[in-house]
Scaffold this active site. Structure first.
Site, PDB file in Angstrom:
ATOM      1  N   GLY A  46       0.835  -1.200   0.000  1.00  0.00           N
ATOM      2  CA  GLY A  46       0.000   0.000   0.000  1.00  0.00           C
ATOM      3  C   GLY A  46       0.862   1.239   0.000  1.00  0.00           C
ATOM      4  O   GLY A  46       2.014   1.210   0.471  1.00  0.00           O
ATOM      5  N   GLN A  51       3.159   9.979   1.061  1.00  0.00           N
ATOM      6  CA  GLN A  51       4.437   9.246   1.035  1.00  0.00           C
ATOM      7  C   GLN A  51       5.256   9.545  -0.214  1.00  0.00           C
ATOM      8  O   GLN A  51       6.436   9.194  -0.280  1.00  0.00           O
ATOM      9  CB  GLN A  51       4.189   7.736   1.124  1.00  0.00           C
ATOM     10  N   CYS A  90       5.884  -0.089   7.072  1.00  0.00           N
ATOM     11  CA  CYS A  90       5.526   1.050   6.219  1.00  0.00           C
ATOM     12  C   CYS A  90       6.736   1.406   5.363  1.00  0.00           C
ATOM     13  O   CYS A  90       7.863   1.437   5.874  1.00  0.00           O
ATOM     14  CB  CYS A  90       5.138   2.228   7.112  1.00  0.00           C
ATOM     15  N   LEU A  91       6.503   1.694   4.090  1.00  0.00           N
ATOM     16  CA  LEU A  91       7.617   2.030   3.197  1.00  0.00           C
ATOM     17  C   LEU A  91       8.315   3.320   3.623  1.00  0.00           C
ATOM     18  O   LEU A  91       9.461   3.557   3.247  1.00  0.00           O
ATOM     19  CB  LEU A  91       7.126   2.145   1.749  1.00  0.00           C
ATOM     20  N   HIS A 132      -4.362   1.356   7.499  1.00  0.00           N
ATOM     21  CA  HIS A 132      -3.030   1.956   7.514  1.00  0.00           C
ATOM     22  C   HIS A 132      -2.942   3.111   6.511  1.00  0.00           C
ATOM     23  O   HIS A 132      -2.462   4.200   6.845  1.00  0.00           O
ATOM     24  CB  HIS A 132      -2.006   0.858   7.186  1.00  0.00           C
ATOM     25  N   GLU A 133      -3.439   2.886   5.303  1.00  0.00           N
ATOM     26  CA  GLU A 133      -3.318   3.915   4.259  1.00  0.00           C
ATOM     27  C   GLU A 133      -4.269   5.089   4.516  1.00  0.00           C
ATOM     28  O   GLU A 133      -3.902   6.248   4.305  1.00  0.00           O
ATOM     29  CB  GLU A 133      -3.563   3.309   2.870  1.00  0.00           C
ATOM     30  N   HIS A 136      -2.725   7.428   6.914  1.00  0.00           N
ATOM     31  CA  HIS A 136      -1.703   8.311   6.332  1.00  0.00           C
ATOM     32  C   HIS A 136      -2.309   9.639   5.865  1.00  0.00           C
ATOM     33  O   HIS A 136      -1.651  10.679   5.905  1.00  0.00           O
ATOM     34  CB  HIS A 136      -1.055   7.650   5.104  1.00  0.00           C
TER      35      HIS A 136
HETATM   36 NI    NI Z   1       2.603   3.435   5.487  1.00  0.00          NI
END
Ligand code: NI
Length: 159
Positions: A46, A51, A90-91, A132-133, A136
Site C-alpha cells: 500500500g 508518502q 511502512c515504506l 493503515h493507508e 496516512h
Molecule cells: Ni505506510
C-alpha cells in the site's frame, strides 16, 4: 509512468492532513500510475500520496489477493468489525515493524479515478492495509499505534 521518491519518517509532509481530490484529470491518473509503480518496486502492499510528497487523499493498495490493484480517492472508512493484532510495516519507515491492533473487517467508501463512488470490503491483511493507508491521509502513522516496535534484526532473532 515514473517511479517517485518515497518520503521517509521525520519529514513533515507525513504529518499533515490531506485535501480532497476534486479534479479527476490526467495529472491524477499519472499520480496513481506512478504510486502503483513505486509501491511495487519497493515490494509494498500500500502507498498513500503523502508518502510521495503529495497532500491529496489518494491511496493505492495491492495485497496480492483477487482484488488486484485498488485505487482509492477520498476514501472514508464507513464500518469496522472485530479485531486483529499483527505485525505491520511502512515504506516510509524502513527496517521497523510493529504490532498494531486493527479491525478484522472494514468497509471503505471511495471514488475511483473517474470520480465514481464505490465501496470495498476487506478483511485480514486487506483490512489492515485499508486502515493503515487511510490513516496516512490524516498524518497518522503505524508507529503511533504500535504496541511494540521491532527492527529487522530483532525479527530474525525471534524466528
Ligand atoms: Ni505506510
Amino acid at each position: 509512468m515514473a517511479k517517485r521518491n518515497i518520503v521517509k519518517n521525520g519529514d513533515d509532509v507525513l504529518r499533515k492532513k490531506c485535501r480532497d481530490v476534486t479534479v479527476f484529470d490526467d495529472k491524477l491518473w499519472a499520480l496513481l500510475d506512478d504510486m502503483y509503480e513505486t509501491m511495487q518496486e519497493a515490494n509494498g502492499v500500500g502507498l498513500a500520496a503523502p508518502q510521495v510528497g503529495i497532500l491529496r487523499k489518494v491511496v493505492v493498495i495491492d495485497v496480492g489477493d483477487e482484488n488486484g490493484k485498488i485505487e482509492l480517492i477520498n476514501p472514508v472508512i464507513v464500518s469496522m468489525k472485530g479485531k486483529q493484532r499483527d505485525l505491520e510495516g511502512c515504506l516510509s519507515v524502513p527496517d521497523l515493524w510493529g504490532y498494531v491492533v486493527r479491525p478484522e473487517k472494514v468497509k471503505v467508501k471511495a471514488l475511483n479515478r473517474l470520480g465514481k463512488e464505490f465501496e470495498i470490503e476487506g478483511e485480514g491483511l486487506l483490512a489492515r492495509a485499508l486502515c493503515h493507508e487511510v490513516d496516512h491521509l490524516s498524518g497518522v502513522m503505524f508507529i503511533d499505534k504500535a504496541e511494540e516496535l521491532v527492527t529487522g534484526d530483532q525479527l530474525e532473532d525471534k524466528k
